[in-house]
Design a protein around this motif. Structure first.
Motif, PDB file in Angstrom:
ATOM      1  N   SER A 120      17.021  10.329  -2.800  1.00 44.35           N
ATOM      2  CA  SER A 120      17.294   8.727  -2.159  1.00 44.35           C
ATOM      3  C   SER A 120      18.658   8.701  -2.001  1.00 44.35           C
ATOM      4  O   SER A 120      19.150   7.949  -0.741  1.00 44.35           O
ATOM      5  CB  SER A 120      16.523   7.339  -2.040  1.00 44.35           C
ATOM      6  N   HIS A 137      17.183  14.153   2.865  1.00 45.10           N
ATOM      7  CA  HIS A 137      16.092  12.501   2.722  1.00 45.10           C
ATOM      8  C   HIS A 137      15.725  12.132   3.425  1.00 45.10           C
ATOM      9  O   HIS A 137      15.721  11.292   4.945  1.00 45.10           O
ATOM     10  CB  HIS A 137      17.476  11.346   2.189  1.00 45.10           C
ATOM     11  N   PRO A 138      14.353  12.454   3.336  1.00 43.48           N
ATOM     12  CA  PRO A 138      13.369  11.492   3.781  1.00 43.48           C
ATOM     13  C   PRO A 138      13.210  10.588   3.924  1.00 43.48           C
ATOM     14  O   PRO A 138      12.875   9.665   3.415  1.00 43.48           O
ATOM     15  CB  PRO A 138      12.181  13.033   3.860  1.00 43.48           C
ATOM     16  N   VAL A 139      13.167   9.885   5.690  1.00 43.71           N
ATOM     17  CA  VAL A 139      12.944   8.928   4.826  1.00 43.71           C
ATOM     18  C   VAL A 139      11.712   7.959   5.610  1.00 43.71           C
ATOM     19  O   VAL A 139      12.317   6.912   6.449  1.00 43.71           O
ATOM     20  CB  VAL A 139      14.314   7.527   5.894  1.00 43.71           C
ATOM     21  N   ALA A 140      10.898   8.073   4.528  1.00 41.52           N
ATOM     22  CA  ALA A 140       9.788   7.757   4.758  1.00 41.52           C
ATOM     23  C   ALA A 140       9.515   7.927   3.275  1.00 41.52           C
ATOM     24  O   ALA A 140       9.154   8.437   2.379  1.00 41.52           O
ATOM     25  CB  ALA A 140       9.296   9.083   5.083  1.00 41.52           C
ATOM     26  N   GLY A 141       8.033   6.521   2.941  1.00 43.32           N
ATOM     27  CA  GLY A 141       7.986   6.680   1.862  1.00 43.32           C
ATOM     28  C   GLY A 141       6.952   5.638   1.655  1.00 43.32           C
ATOM     29  O   GLY A 141       6.586   4.700   3.116  1.00 43.32           O
ATOM     30  N   THR A 142       7.002   4.582   0.171  1.00 45.49           N
ATOM     31  CA  THR A 142       6.148   4.150   0.020  1.00 45.49           C
ATOM     32  C   THR A 142       5.864   3.736  -1.241  1.00 45.49           C
ATOM     33  O   THR A 142       6.563   3.516  -1.733  1.00 45.49           O
ATOM     34  CB  THR A 142       3.607   4.325  -0.025  1.00 45.49           C
ATOM     35  N   GLU A 143       5.578   2.297  -1.675  1.00 43.82           N
ATOM     36  CA  GLU A 143       5.144   1.898  -2.928  1.00 43.82           C
ATOM     37  C   GLU A 143       5.062   2.473  -4.295  1.00 43.82           C
ATOM     38  O   GLU A 143       5.066   2.372  -5.030  1.00 43.82           O
ATOM     39  CB  GLU A 143       5.775   0.213  -2.990  1.00 43.82           C
ATOM     40  N   SER A 188      17.898   0.393   3.042  1.00 42.21           N
ATOM     41  CA  SER A 188      16.563   1.018   2.077  1.00 42.21           C
ATOM     42  C   SER A 188      17.251  -0.237   0.686  1.00 42.21           C
ATOM     43  O   SER A 188      16.309  -1.030   0.355  1.00 42.21           O
ATOM     44  CB  SER A 188      16.878   1.983   1.862  1.00 42.21           C
ATOM     45  N   HIS A 191      15.403  -3.258  -1.015  1.00 43.73           N
ATOM     46  CA  HIS A 191      15.037  -2.919  -2.478  1.00 43.73           C
ATOM     47  C   HIS A 191      15.498  -4.042  -3.751  1.00 43.73           C
ATOM     48  O   HIS A 191      14.708  -4.931  -4.060  1.00 43.73           O
ATOM     49  CB  HIS A 191      14.941  -1.478  -2.875  1.00 43.73           C
ATOM     50  N   ARG A 219       5.471  -6.119  -1.668  1.00 45.85           N
ATOM     51  CA  ARG A 219       4.718  -4.674  -1.375  1.00 45.85           C
ATOM     52  C   ARG A 219       6.736  -3.589  -2.427  1.00 45.85           C
ATOM     53  O   ARG A 219       6.206  -2.887  -2.890  1.00 45.85           O
ATOM     54  CB  ARG A 219       4.540  -4.497   0.285  1.00 45.85           C
ATOM     55  N   ILE A 220       7.249  -4.287  -2.242  1.00 44.95           N
ATOM     56  CA  ILE A 220       8.787  -3.356  -2.053  1.00 44.95           C
ATOM     57  C   ILE A 220       8.998  -3.451  -2.759  1.00 44.95           C
ATOM     58  O   ILE A 220       9.233  -2.524  -3.768  1.00 44.95           O
ATOM     59  CB  ILE A 220       9.955  -4.240  -1.307  1.00 44.95           C
ATOM     60  N   MET A 243      12.227   5.656 -10.320  1.00 47.29           N
ATOM     61  CA  MET A 243      13.375   5.565  -8.550  1.00 47.29           C
ATOM     62  C   MET A 243      14.131   4.756  -8.862  1.00 47.29           C
ATOM     63  O   MET A 243      15.626   5.225  -8.467  1.00 47.29           O
ATOM     64  CB  MET A 243      11.576   5.612  -7.785  1.00 47.29           C
ATOM     65  N   TRP A 244      13.781   3.671  -9.060  1.00 50.03           N
ATOM     66  CA  TRP A 244      14.651   2.720  -8.524  1.00 50.03           C
ATOM     67  C   TRP A 244      15.821   2.306  -8.901  1.00 50.03           C
ATOM     68  O   TRP A 244      17.104   2.459  -8.944  1.00 50.03           O
ATOM     69  CB  TRP A 244      14.044   1.279  -7.971  1.00 50.03           C
TER      70      TRP A 244
HETATM   71  O1  PRE Z   1       8.069   1.930   3.032  1.00 47.33           O
HETATM   72  C1  PRE Z   1       9.058   2.180   1.684  1.00 47.33           C
HETATM   73  O2  PRE Z   1       7.940   1.563   0.761  1.00 47.33           O
HETATM   74  C2  PRE Z   1      10.200   2.535   1.777  1.00 47.33           C
HETATM   75  O3  PRE Z   1       9.784   2.073   1.014  1.00 47.33           O
HETATM   76  C3  PRE Z   1      10.870   3.549   1.661  1.00 47.33           C
HETATM   77  C4  PRE Z   1      11.526   3.795   1.490  1.00 47.33           C
HETATM   78  C5  PRE Z   1      12.467   2.877   2.773  1.00 47.33           C
HETATM   79  O4  PRE Z   1      13.856   2.491   1.812  1.00 47.33           O
HETATM   80  O5  PRE Z   1      12.701   3.044   3.432  1.00 47.33           O
HETATM   81  C6  PRE Z   1      12.753   3.948   0.242  1.00 47.33           C
HETATM   82  C7  PRE Z   1      13.553   4.775  -0.215  1.00 47.33           C
HETATM   83  C8  PRE Z   1      13.378   5.804   0.606  1.00 47.33           C
HETATM   84  O6  PRE Z   1      14.671   6.406   0.315  1.00 47.33           O
HETATM   85  C9  PRE Z   1      12.989   6.170   1.947  1.00 47.33           C
HETATM   86  C10 PRE Z   1      12.015   4.780   2.293  1.00 47.33           C
END
Ligand code: PRE
Ligand code: NAD
Length: 301
Positions: A99, A121-127, A187, A191, A225-226, A233-234
């Motif tokens: 990230s 860096h794929p800007v896609a993810g979930t919690e 991002s 967070h 959620r976030i 990771m964070w």
């Molecule tokens: O959608 C989320 O849950 C995310 O946190 C995804 C998210 C973002 O912040 O957009 C988180 C970290 C990344 O490196 C890329 C994507």
């Protein structure tokens, strides 16, 4: 033509397992090998048939790879790279999905001197995290930011970019330091704010936990959620992207202080003007037909 024939994924959590699933779905002839330092994760990956092969050592996973993608927490990138150094084929490309990019590039350069390193860096993810949290469509319609070093081989850069396009991402090229500044505000800071606000709510003495849970239907629910995102990771992201995050946090604190002052002095105009401006930003994003989860990093088309 496919950009790679044999891809090794190291770290089989949310992003590594999503990439494995996406490659197998979108490029079924590509051979995917996986490795994770955690034996329980390797067991799960075998049970769910995540890859063509799961190895018990990092070295064994890369012996015939033409691309190795490191999908481990950002401060573990150097150690993961060092583990494959002796077994990595000379012409293999090493990439990652971290990230933040400047610190990771420095770690990879130190662990793999003289090797072809093309970070992304794929800007896609979930919690969620772990091998069962991943899914094949995670990268579809999302950005993947490729951050090649200044002297990178353009053919290697294009092959990594093509891998991301093949799994459905739109690719943008960016300088690593600029990436870190942009992502610090889009991002990392969000967070940090989510972690803070959920922590603040849970520490209150005169508002009970059950009230917080019961009435968290609106904005607060999105923050929870976030704030449920992976602690390892964070922690790593904030320490590895320290300078950019502190710079954005400083600006944010100043803006927050200005809002505090406006509320204290009943300056309704200041509040109204800011909220009008932010609403216009949101509306222009919607009008441009952009997915709100996919920020425009200066793309003109
Ligand atoms: O959608 C989320 O849950 C995310 O946190 C995804 C998210 C973002 O912040 O957009 C988180 C970290 C990344 O490196 C890329 C994507
Ligand atoms: N989660 C997100 O939303 C997201 C989005 C984009 C990029 N990223 C980046 O992707 C990377 C992975 O994140 P994730 O969400 O998949 O995490 P995750 O916790 O789901 O998976 C990480 C995996 O790496 C393994 N691991 C740790 N150290 C290792 C090592 N030295 N060798 C081999 N395996 C090791 C862990 O056992 C774990 O299975 C991070 O760098 C993160 O910054 C995350």
């Amino acid at each position: 033509m496919l950009p790679f024939a044999r891809v090794t994924i190291i770290g089989l959590g949310l992003i590594g397992s999503s990439l494995a699933r996406a490659i197998r779905a979108d490029m079924p002839t590509v051979r995917v090998t996986g490795y994770d330092a955690d034996p329980a994760v390797r067991d799960t990956a075998r049970r769910i048939d995540l890859c063509d092969d799961i190895t018990d050592t990092a070295g064994a996973s890369v012996t015939d790879a033409d691309l190795v993608v490191l999908c481990v927490p950002v401060r573990a990138m150097g150690a993961a790279a060092a583990e494959i150094a002796d077994d990595l084929p000379v012409d293999a490309i090493v990439s990652d999905v971290g990230s933040c990019k400047a610190d990771v590039l420095a770690q990879l350069n130190a662990a793999l001197p003289g090797r072809t390193i093309i970070p992304a860096h794929p800007v896609a993810g979930t919690e969620n995290s772990g091998p069962e949290a991943g899914f094949a469509t995670l990268f579809k319609g999302r950005w993947s930011i490729v951050t090649p070093p200044a002297d990178a081989d353009p053919i290697a850069v294009e092959r990594v970019a093509e891998l991301w396009r093949r799994v459905g991402a739109d690719v943008e090229m960016m300088d690593p330091a600029h990436h870190d500044l942009v992502l610090a505000v889009t991002s990392h800071l969000p967070h940090l704010i989510a972690y803070t606000i959920v922590g603040t709510a849970s520490d209150l003495e005169n508002v009970t936990q059950s009230e917080v849970i019961k009435y968290s239907a609106g904005g607060f629910r999105d923050f929870t959620r976030i704030a449920a995102s992976d602690p390892t990771m964070w922690r790593d992201v904030f320490l590895a992207n320290k300078d950019a995050v502190l710079e954005m946090l400083q600006r944010f604190s100043e803006d927050l202080s200005a809002l505090q002052r406006a509320i204290r002095w009943n300056d309704g105009d200041a509040l109204f003007n800011l909220f009008t401006r932010t609403r216009a930003i949101r509306r222009s994003i919607i009008e441009q037909g952009q997915d709100d989860a996919k920020p425009d990093f200066g793309r003109s088309h």
